[in-house]
Write a protein that holds these residues in place. Structure first.
Motif, PDB file in Angstrom:
ATOM      1  N   THR A  34     -25.873 -70.106 -27.678  1.00 39.85           N
ATOM      2  CA  THR A  34     -26.657 -69.114 -26.837  1.00 39.85           C
ATOM      3  C   THR A  34     -26.798 -69.154 -25.527  1.00 39.85           C
ATOM      4  O   THR A  34     -26.765 -68.434 -24.661  1.00 39.85           O
ATOM      5  N   GLU A  35     -27.373 -70.057 -24.722  1.00 38.97           N
ATOM      6  CA  GLU A  35     -27.120 -70.822 -23.317  1.00 38.97           C
ATOM      7  C   GLU A  35     -25.919 -70.530 -22.566  1.00 38.97           C
ATOM      8  O   GLU A  35     -26.037 -70.054 -21.503  1.00 38.97           O
ATOM      9  N   GLU A  36     -24.350 -70.616 -23.531  1.00 42.55           N
ATOM     10  CA  GLU A  36     -23.353 -70.724 -22.969  1.00 42.55           C
ATOM     11  C   GLU A  36     -22.977 -68.869 -23.226  1.00 42.55           C
ATOM     12  O   GLU A  36     -22.177 -68.197 -22.005  1.00 42.55           O
ATOM     13  N   LEU A  41     -22.448 -64.023 -21.012  1.00 42.27           N
ATOM     14  CA  LEU A  41     -22.563 -62.142 -20.546  1.00 42.27           C
ATOM     15  C   LEU A  41     -23.337 -62.017 -19.120  1.00 42.27           C
ATOM     16  O   LEU A  41     -22.906 -60.840 -18.318  1.00 42.27           O
ATOM     17  N   SER A  42     -23.706 -63.097 -17.966  1.00 41.28           N
ATOM     18  CA  SER A  42     -24.355 -62.347 -17.063  1.00 41.28           C
ATOM     19  C   SER A  42     -23.516 -62.590 -16.272  1.00 41.28           C
ATOM     20  O   SER A  42     -23.688 -62.273 -14.914  1.00 41.28           O
ATOM     21  N   ALA A  43     -22.010 -63.363 -16.070  1.00 45.81           N
ATOM     22  CA  ALA A  43     -21.034 -62.997 -14.713  1.00 45.81           C
ATOM     23  C   ALA A  43     -20.611 -61.884 -14.831  1.00 45.81           C
ATOM     24  O   ALA A  43     -19.220 -61.198 -14.271  1.00 45.81           O
ATOM     25  N   ASP A  44     -20.157 -60.760 -16.504  1.00 46.54           N
ATOM     26  CA  ASP A  44     -19.466 -59.597 -16.394  1.00 46.54           C
ATOM     27  C   ASP A  44     -21.260 -58.327 -15.900  1.00 46.54           C
ATOM     28  O   ASP A  44     -21.630 -58.781 -16.755  1.00 46.54           O
ATOM     29  N   LEU A  52     -29.159 -54.891 -20.974  1.00 48.50           N
ATOM     30  CA  LEU A  52     -29.813 -54.970 -20.184  1.00 48.50           C
ATOM     31  C   LEU A  52     -30.469 -53.218 -20.039  1.00 48.50           C
ATOM     32  O   LEU A  52     -32.029 -53.342 -21.488  1.00 48.50           O
ATOM     33  N   ARG A  53     -30.098 -52.421 -20.542  1.00 47.42           N
ATOM     34  CA  ARG A  53     -30.599 -50.981 -20.599  1.00 47.42           C
ATOM     35  C   ARG A  53     -30.743 -51.237 -21.980  1.00 47.42           C
ATOM     36  O   ARG A  53     -31.615 -50.054 -22.178  1.00 47.42           O
ATOM     37  N   LEU A  54     -29.708 -51.337 -22.838  1.00 43.64           N
ATOM     38  CA  LEU A  54     -30.054 -51.081 -24.260  1.00 43.64           C
ATOM     39  C   LEU A  54     -31.133 -51.297 -24.861  1.00 43.64           C
ATOM     40  O   LEU A  54     -31.719 -51.390 -25.983  1.00 43.64           O
ATOM     41  N   SER A  65     -40.855 -55.657 -20.577  1.00 40.28           N
ATOM     42  CA  SER A  65     -39.550 -55.415 -20.453  1.00 40.28           C
ATOM     43  C   SER A  65     -38.969 -56.407 -19.884  1.00 40.28           C
ATOM     44  O   SER A  65     -39.556 -57.808 -20.416  1.00 40.28           O
ATOM     45  N   ILE A  66     -37.522 -56.428 -20.291  1.00 38.70           N
ATOM     46  CA  ILE A  66     -36.360 -57.162 -20.664  1.00 38.70           C
ATOM     47  C   ILE A  66     -35.574 -57.093 -19.248  1.00 38.70           C
ATOM     48  O   ILE A  66     -34.829 -56.264 -18.781  1.00 38.70           O
ATOM     49  N   GLY A  67     -35.613 -58.522 -18.111  1.00 35.99           N
ATOM     50  CA  GLY A  67     -35.106 -58.367 -17.483  1.00 35.99           C
ATOM     51  C   GLY A  67     -33.718 -59.052 -17.142  1.00 35.99           C
ATOM     52  O   GLY A  67     -32.332 -59.058 -15.808  1.00 35.99           O
ATOM     53  N   THR A  68     -33.127 -60.556 -18.278  1.00 35.50           N
ATOM     54  CA  THR A  68     -32.293 -61.404 -18.027  1.00 35.50           C
ATOM     55  C   THR A  68     -31.565 -61.374 -18.643  1.00 35.50           C
ATOM     56  O   THR A  68     -32.010 -60.689 -20.788  1.00 35.50           O
ATOM     57  N   VAL A  69     -30.074 -61.357 -19.295  1.00 33.07           N
ATOM     58  CA  VAL A  69     -29.530 -61.487 -20.183  1.00 33.07           C
ATOM     59  C   VAL A  69     -30.318 -62.722 -21.741  1.00 33.07           C
ATOM     60  O   VAL A  69     -30.781 -62.849 -22.731  1.00 33.07           O
ATOM     61  N   GLU A  70     -30.575 -63.859 -20.961  1.00 29.41           N
ATOM     62  CA  GLU A  70     -31.063 -64.687 -21.878  1.00 29.41           C
ATOM     63  C   GLU A  70     -32.594 -64.359 -22.527  1.00 29.41           C
ATOM     64  O   GLU A  70     -32.985 -64.417 -23.227  1.00 29.41           O
ATOM     65  N   ASP A  71     -33.672 -62.911 -21.550  1.00 28.13           N
ATOM     66  CA  ASP A  71     -34.480 -62.741 -22.395  1.00 28.13           C
ATOM     67  C   ASP A  71     -34.086 -61.223 -23.618  1.00 28.13           C
ATOM     68  O   ASP A  71     -34.736 -61.249 -24.199  1.00 28.13           O
TER      69      ASP A  71
END
Length: 271
Positions: A34-36, A41-44, A52-54, A65-71
């Protein structure tokens, strides 16, 4: 146009972000980094922003609030994030399609997806699988319209994309239907065999319970999109398919919330 010729037409085939291909391949993997996936995902920026909006929408009722893809992966779980990103990738794969109102098409697809998830839960089926297949079940219509616009235009005059007669009209004119096209696309995109098998069986689900779930969700989504009257609903209610899943009579109308209510907060998927 034969089915193989349709898939040889480059204008007919959608393109999806590379990370979507990797998420599709994750279905058949025993373990996934999931880290990879989060890193890719963060690169797109488009996909990660939409995710994040979803994730922060009212639909998921998250406590912070969820601020990162990892979160997002941590809070929602990898399976949910995969479902959302693949669905979003499907939408972004078609920018314009001749003769199709894409906003309406994806709204119908989203309504089918959330309806399928609701019905799957009631029938103890895989809800995330039902949602993803529900979202992509009619993608063959886009391939047909993109690859053979003139023939699709003629089909539209006989039965529009959301007309219940559409499948029969396509079968008579082409020898195959958008369900066949969608199943072939799922195979070529290397989705697990369940996807192609289910999509192909949706028109006549038989003993394929997941296909029966999607079949019912499609019916309910068309009811909402076409604003059918109670008399029209009664005339076309899929009682045999509903009974095959053990659903009570008229459960899809009397016991199922409105699809607008079920999908509230997911509009980012089709924006």
């Amino acid at each position: 146009m034969k089915l193989e010729a349709l898939f040889q037409n480059p204008t007919a085939l959608p393109t999806a972000p590379k990370v979507v291909d990797e998420l599709i391949s994750s279905f058949d993997k025993a373990s996934v980094s999931t880290e990879e996936i989060a890193k890719k995902l963060s690169a797109d920026p488009v996909l990660s922003a939409k995710l994040l909006r979803l994730a922060n929408s009212a639909y998921y009722h998250v406590s912070r609030s969820i601020g990162t893809v990892e979160d997002a992966i941590l809070m929602l779980g990898f399976v949910t994030v995969r479902t959302l990103v693949i669905s979003s990738g499907l939408v972004s794969g078609f920018k314009t399609v001749p003769g199709m109102d894409l906003r309406q098409f994806w709204r119908y697809s989203l309504r089918t997806a959330v309806g399928a998830k609701f019905i799957a839960k009631a029938c103890k089926q895989n809800t995330d699988l039902a949602f993803t297949i529900g979202m992509m079940h009619a993608i063959g219509q886009l391939v047909i319209h993109a690859g053979m616009p003139e023939q699709a235009k003629a089909l539209d005059k006989e039965a529009g994309p959301l007309d219940e007669r559409r499948l029969d009209t396509e079968k008579a004119a082409l020898g195959y239907t958008y369900a066949d096209v969608g199943a072939e696309l799922a195979s070529r995109w290397k989705f697990p065999p369940t996807f192609a098998e289910t999509i192909a069986a949706i028109p006549n689900p038989g003993e394929n319970e997941l296909a029966a779930v999607i079949h019912l969700a499609c019916w309910r989504a068309r009811v909402d999109e076409n604003k059918l009257t109670p008399e029209q609903i009664a005339a076309c209610y899929p009682s045999a398919v509903a009974e095959s899943l053990g659903l009570e009579e008229n459960a899809l109308i009397d016991q199922m919330p409105s699809l607008d209510e079920l999908s509230a907060g997911l509009d980012e998927l089709i924006s």
